[in-house]
Write an enzyme that holds these catalytic residues in place. Structure first.
Site, PDB file in Angstrom:
ATOM      1  N   ALA A  91     128.890  71.357  35.836  1.00 56.70           N
ATOM      2  CA  ALA A  91     127.614  71.157  36.533  1.00 56.70           C
ATOM      3  C   ALA A  91     127.188  72.441  37.234  1.00 56.70           C
ATOM      4  O   ALA A  91     126.002  72.771  37.290  1.00 56.70           O
ATOM      5  CB  ALA A  91     127.717  70.018  37.535  1.00 56.70           C
ATOM      6  N   HIS A 135     129.826  78.145  39.226  1.00 55.97           N
ATOM      7  CA  HIS A 135     128.939  79.257  39.584  1.00 55.97           C
ATOM      8  C   HIS A 135     129.649  80.580  39.316  1.00 55.97           C
ATOM      9  O   HIS A 135     129.091  81.497  38.732  1.00 55.97           O
ATOM     10  CB  HIS A 135     128.563  79.227  41.071  1.00 55.97           C
ATOM     11  CG  HIS A 135     127.975  77.939  41.547  1.00 55.97           C
ATOM     12  ND1 HIS A 135     128.225  77.436  42.789  1.00 55.97           N
ATOM     13  CD2 HIS A 135     127.153  77.060  40.933  1.00 55.97           C
ATOM     14  CE1 HIS A 135     127.572  76.287  42.935  1.00 55.97           C
ATOM     15  NE2 HIS A 135     126.914  76.039  41.816  1.00 55.97           N
ATOM     16  N   ARG A 146     117.111  68.533  36.749  1.00 50.14           N
ATOM     17  CA  ARG A 146     117.272  69.339  37.958  1.00 50.14           C
ATOM     18  C   ARG A 146     115.968  69.943  38.472  1.00 50.14           C
ATOM     19  O   ARG A 146     115.915  70.538  39.518  1.00 50.14           O
ATOM     20  CB  ARG A 146     118.315  70.427  37.722  1.00 50.14           C
ATOM     21  CG  ARG A 146     118.696  71.154  38.997  1.00 50.14           C
ATOM     22  CD  ARG A 146     120.045  71.772  38.912  1.00 50.14           C
ATOM     23  NE  ARG A 146     120.219  72.750  39.950  1.00 50.14           N
ATOM     24  CZ  ARG A 146     119.953  74.041  39.822  1.00 50.14           C
ATOM     25  NH1 ARG A 146     119.520  74.522  38.683  1.00 50.14           N
ATOM     26  NH2 ARG A 146     120.139  74.859  40.830  1.00 50.14           N
ATOM     27  N   CYS A 170     131.103  68.839  39.211  1.00 48.24           N
ATOM     28  CA  CYS A 170     132.200  69.567  38.580  1.00 48.24           C
ATOM     29  C   CYS A 170     131.798  70.988  38.206  1.00 48.24           C
ATOM     30  O   CYS A 170     130.663  71.413  38.373  1.00 48.24           O
ATOM     31  CB  CYS A 170     132.660  68.819  37.338  1.00 48.24           C
ATOM     32  SG  CYS A 170     131.393  68.766  36.060  1.00 48.24           S
TER      33      CYS A 170
END
Lengths: 457, 531
Positions: free
Chosen positions: B54, B183, B85, B51
């Site tokens: 994230a 992003h 991550r 999503c």
């Protein structure tokens, strides 16, 4: 590691730092994975489903199949009805499970999606089932989500029984596949026929054969068994947090009386399970079990030299933390900090009562619900312990403070093979006593000077 | 039927209609191969996508080590994005590293009903008291936008109260169609609030930013090692092992290198517009690509000494690894691979695999846009849909004082003619061959079907696919977390990658999958009539 954590304890924070719990939906997904031929479905944004599958795969080192309603901004404004109906159609067409187990998320709960209503309006193929549970992420923890999903299955599937059968329902609570296997083995040894729900044996530990099926046959709780739960003559529910509400539901709706016992870890809690089974089967406990018990007690006696009065911090989910506290007390250890992130004050009461049962002073320990690992770390910075027992996230504290750690519970992300073996039962006890003693001995060895370095211990 | 048709044939007409434009088996016919991307995933299809949160918190913002990143929402999202991550970070002398921590407002029912701003602000007061950070990021999760908490307003109040930097990101999970929207939102926030606020000039003659490098498994450190060896100064890295302190000065660097095109191209473009800094799409994954990248950078600065030094370093580095690479190539040559990943990795790793004699016959992205597949020339043809329109397009204009072009348009064209790929990216497709499969927004079903029809020897993907691929008897390695190994970038990384792939293909346990009794006849039977 964690160099920025100050020693001075800040009580009653609003900010949670380094959580010791996660959200309800992952519990619902985990529960649904323990049902045969069932696709867990997350009704919310894609990210929820992706995160939950990820953490489950990392814990079990196994595929964790699930689908999402893939909410967009539009769905968040107008509701997720059409997303759900499209999803259900696609799941049956492409993946073809028998059951779709829908759980909600903080998104669909906040906008007030009435999933129960949506399901009633769906065209569901013959012989297929779509069911749901409400799992708002801002309530409880993943443990509550697990309970809610169990109730969701029963609400939709469990049939009213006209006559009770000889079968006994067993709720294992939130445990690993290796535990499911062990709990069933003990029930079989005790001559009890059971309906076991949920059951991850064989699902989150698929054997390597070179062939992969989304829904392997013959593993997981079959739909027929969930339907038949109402006809069980008795229920043994394990885990006073994960299994209490599902047990109460089955009792209220289907008049199945239950004994609620802790997850059977260590001697006396496994004894409780065996006694509960004995009460049902009216059979004496076979030698095979009595011998296993004897071997565990023997091991505890042999190794008590290294466990007696050792302090331990136990953290994680309420049921498993309670049971490990019991095991540690049996080993003569002092559970100094007993902590869960799950917001249930009942946890404090139960652990305090456990201390009292064993004649220990609970006021000398910190027993706390609804808290985090940052708090645990601050406690340890003020007064350290000899051992940490809990999930992988405690390894940061272990490294920072030079304390050995034994991994248990959920999630264990950094070790292999744990979930296929038992933590419960006398056998699980033997395994964990070995782990605990090994880690204490390894520390003695690592720190011993040459003249104190013993070959025989 | 080709493999694409076999796959699509299994879908109902409804799903077929959607998926056919996202699956392309390359033809190189008269019309350029194209693909649909960045559109909604089909509900229920088991997409690999995550999503917006994230993408924003998990990918771009979270790795900033000297900032406290607070997840504003219920506990789950903060839990799942905590230490998962492998964006490695190391504290600089005297600086803080918050990467091992997870901060969350852990909202409860009353916060959802009455709003969570108060709890957020109380929490920030506590963070200030406990850690006194210079910078705080607030990342919203799904319920925040719905209940109307204003995280930007909270950030402004925090800045005023404490005199620190605070940025609110409205990156609720439902925004956009994948991580990609996150992003973009993160890029906008960093551009608006951080880049350009510092004044510490680089000391060396040639300075760089590495954009879209998240230091997974230490990739960024290997890249920095090589660049520093040549003599460059790395001003800031976005955002692996990155920091607020260094990002402030990013606008003073000479050139931007873009690793992950998808997650950071917005910043590269905006810095070009605002400060006149050129960017080059680089690839440090693979020996050939690393050499090409280093040569392009040197060529860009038109300095014969720098070019010579670059060649010197390249030959030194190559010499150090050539024996290892030759060995691994002998082990891997002729194998085929599939890659499903996020940002630019499905493209980047094809170069490294090719170095090892491995052809990538299937490649797909979770959340790419058409330009990641087809190249930036396609951008003008991409139609904005409702989901994209919801994400702010930040407009920047040249900075009156700081805007400075190194080269004229003509000089840039000259450099481009020499092979320096300035301000452009040609995408993944041109590097793939006829008959190869390109898939956008792949899902579990398609992954499994393609394994059956195209039979790759190894499949690179994420943890959600890894074990199901492996259960089918196909080697699978994670390209998101590198299966807890790395670095895979640069010269040293290539060897580690080659070693890891060899290890996974040749590991002995593969030979044990089939028990002996499945293939051996049962002995000991008797023929009727004897005795």
């Amino acid at each position: 590691m964690l160099d920025l954590t100050p020693k001075e304890i800040m009580e009653n924070r609003h900010i949670t730092i380094n959580p010791c719990k996660t959200c309800e939906p992952v519990g619902a997904m985990f529960c649904a994975l323990g049902v045969e031929n069932c696709m867990p479905h997350s009704h919310g944004s894609q990210g929820c489903c992706s995160y939950h599958r990820t953490v489950l795969s990392r814990h079990f080192k196994e595929p964790a199949m699930a689908t999402s309603s893939s909410f967009t901004e539009g769905a968040s404004v107008f509701g997720g009805r059409s997303n759900l109906s499209t999803a259900v159609k696609n799941i049956f067409e492409i993946y073809d499970p028998e059951i779709i187990a829908v759980h909600t998320t903080c998104l669909s709960e906040t906008i007030g999606d009435d999933v129960g209503n949506y399901i009633m309006d769906l065209e569901i193929p013959k012989d297929k089932i779509v069911l749901h549970a409400s799992t708002p992420s801002y309530e409880g923890s993943h443990i509550q989500g697990f309970s809610n999903m169990m109730i969701g299955f029963m609400r939709y599937m469990t049939e009213k029984a006209i006559e009770k059968t000889e079968k006994v329902a067993i709720f294992p609570g939130w445990v690993n596949p290796g535990d499911d296997r062990e709990l069933k083995r003990i029930a079989t040894i005790m001559g009890v026929e059971y309906l076991f729900f949920p059951d991850h044996e064989g699902i989150l530990e698929m054997p390597m054969t070179g062939k992969y099926k989304y829904f392997p046959k013959g593993v997981g709780t079959p739909a027929a068994d969930i339907k038949a739960l109402g006809a069980a003559k008795k229920l043994i529910a394990m885990g006073t947090f994960a299994s209490y509400e599902p047990a109460e539901y089955l009792d209220k709706q289907h008049k199945v009386p239950f004994s609620l016992i802790p997850v059977p870890i260590g001697v006396s809690l496994t004894d409780k399970y065996v006694m509960a089974l004995r009460e049902i089967s009216h059979k004496e406990v076979p030698n095979v079990l009595e011998d296993e018990r004897g071997r565990l007690v023997d091991l505890m006696l042999d190794s008590h030299l290294y466990t007696y009065n050792k302090t331990v911090a136990i953290y994680g989910d309420p049921d498993i933390v309670y049971s490990f506290t019991s095991l540690c007390i049996e080993l003569g250890m002092i559970p100094k900090y007993v902590i869960t992130g799950t917001p249930k004050e009942e946890f404090v009461k139960q652990v305090t009562a456990l201390f009292e049962e064993h004649g220990m002073d609970a006021s000398k320990s910190v027993i706390r619900a609804d808290t985090d690992l940052f708090y645990l770390h601050q406690l340890i910075k003020n007064e350290s312990v000899d051992l940490l027992i809990g999930s992988s996230y405690g390894k940061q504290i272990a490294k920072a403070e030079g304390i050995p750690i034994v991994r248990m519970g959920f999630p264990v992300l950094d070790r292999y093979g744990n979930t296929v073996q038992a933590t419960v039962g006398y056998a699980g006890g033997i395994r964990y006593v070995e782990k605990i003693v090994d880690s204490l001995l390894d520390k003695i060895d690592a720190e011993a000077s040459d003249e104190d370095f013993d070959v025989v211990m | 039927m080709n493999e694409r048709e076999i796959l699509l044939d299994k879908y109902s007409s409804r799903v077929f209609k959607n998926r056919k434009s996202h699956i392309s088996q390359l033809e190189y016919g008269e019309e350029a191969d194209s693909i649909a991307a960045n559109t909604r995933a089909i509900p229920g299809i088991a997409t690999a996508r995550g999503c917006c949160y994230a993408g924003c918190k998990g990918v771009v913002v979270g790795p900033m080590k000297d900032a406290v990143t607070i997840t504003h929402g219920p506990i789950g999202c903060a839990f799942y994005s905590w230490g998962t991550r492998r964006n490695k970070a190391k504290a600089q002398d005297g600086e803080s590293n918050f990467v091992p921590y997870s901060f969350c407002t852990d909202m409860r029912p009353t916060d959802i009903v009455f709003g969570g701003e108060k709890k957020l602000e109380d929490g920030i007061d506590e963070v200030m008291k406990l850690f006194n950070p210079k910078c705080i990021f607030i990342c919203s999760t799904c319920p925040i936008g719905l209940i109307g908490d204003d995280v930007q307003a909270v950030a402004r109040r925090v800045e005023k109260k404490y005199g620190i930097k605070a940025v609110g990101f409205s990156c609720e999970g439902y925004k956009g169609v994948s991580q990609s929207s996150g992003h973009h939102i993160a890029n906008n926030g960093l551009m608006k609030e951080i880049i350009g606020t510092g004044d510490k000039k680089p000391r060396k003659k040639y300075s760089l930013n590495i954009l879209g490098e998240y230091n997974i498994g230490g990739d960024g450190w290997e890249e920095e090692r090589i660049l520093k060896k040549i003599g460059y100064e790395v001003v800031s890295v976005f955002t692996g092992d990155g920091s607020y302190e260094t990002m402030k000065n990013a606008h003073l660097a000479d050139l931007n290198l873009v690793m992950c095109h998808r997650s950071i191209n917005y910043v590269a473009e905006m810095m070009k517009t605002k400060y006149g800094i050129d960017w080059i799409k680089v690839n440090f994954i693979g020996i050939g690509s690393t050499c090409k990248t280093l040569r392009m950078i040197a060529e860009y600065f038109k300095d014969p000494e720098l070019i010579a030094r670059t060649e010197e370093v390249i030959s030194e580095e190559l010499q150090a690894i050539s024996d290892d690479m030759d060995y691994y190539k002998s082990m891997l040559k002729g194998k085929t691979a599939g890659i499903f990943s996020g940002g630019s990795r499905s493209h980047h790793y094809q170069s490294l695999l090719r170095d090892l004699g491995v052809e990538t016959i299937i490649a797909g992205y979770e959340f790419a846009h058409r330009d990641d597949y087809e190249g930036r020339a396609i951008i003008s043809q991409i139609k904005m849909d409702a989901d994209s329109k919801n994400i702010e397009e930040l407009t920047v204009s040249p900075d009156e004082i700081l805007y400075k072009e190194r080269y004229s348009k003509e000089e840039i064209e000259e450099l481009k003619a020499k092979g320096v790929e300035i301000d452009t990216y040609d995408g993944m497709i041109p590097d793939m061959k006829k008959g190869y499969m390109v898939i956008d927004d792949y899902n579990a079903f398609e992954t499994d079907e393609l394994i059956k029809s195209m039979k790759p020897d190894i499949f690179f993907s994420g943890i959600k696919d890894k074990y199901s691929i492996q259960k089918q008897g196909v080697v699978s390695r994670q390209l998101h977390s590198y299966d807890y190994s790395g670095p895979y970038s640069g010269f040293n990384g290539a060897v580690i990658f080659a070693r890891d792939v060899t290890m996974s293909i040749y590991t002995k346990a593969w030979m044990l999958t089939i028990p002996p009794w499945k293939t051996a006849a049962l002995l000991g039977g008797r023929i009727g009539g004897e005795n």
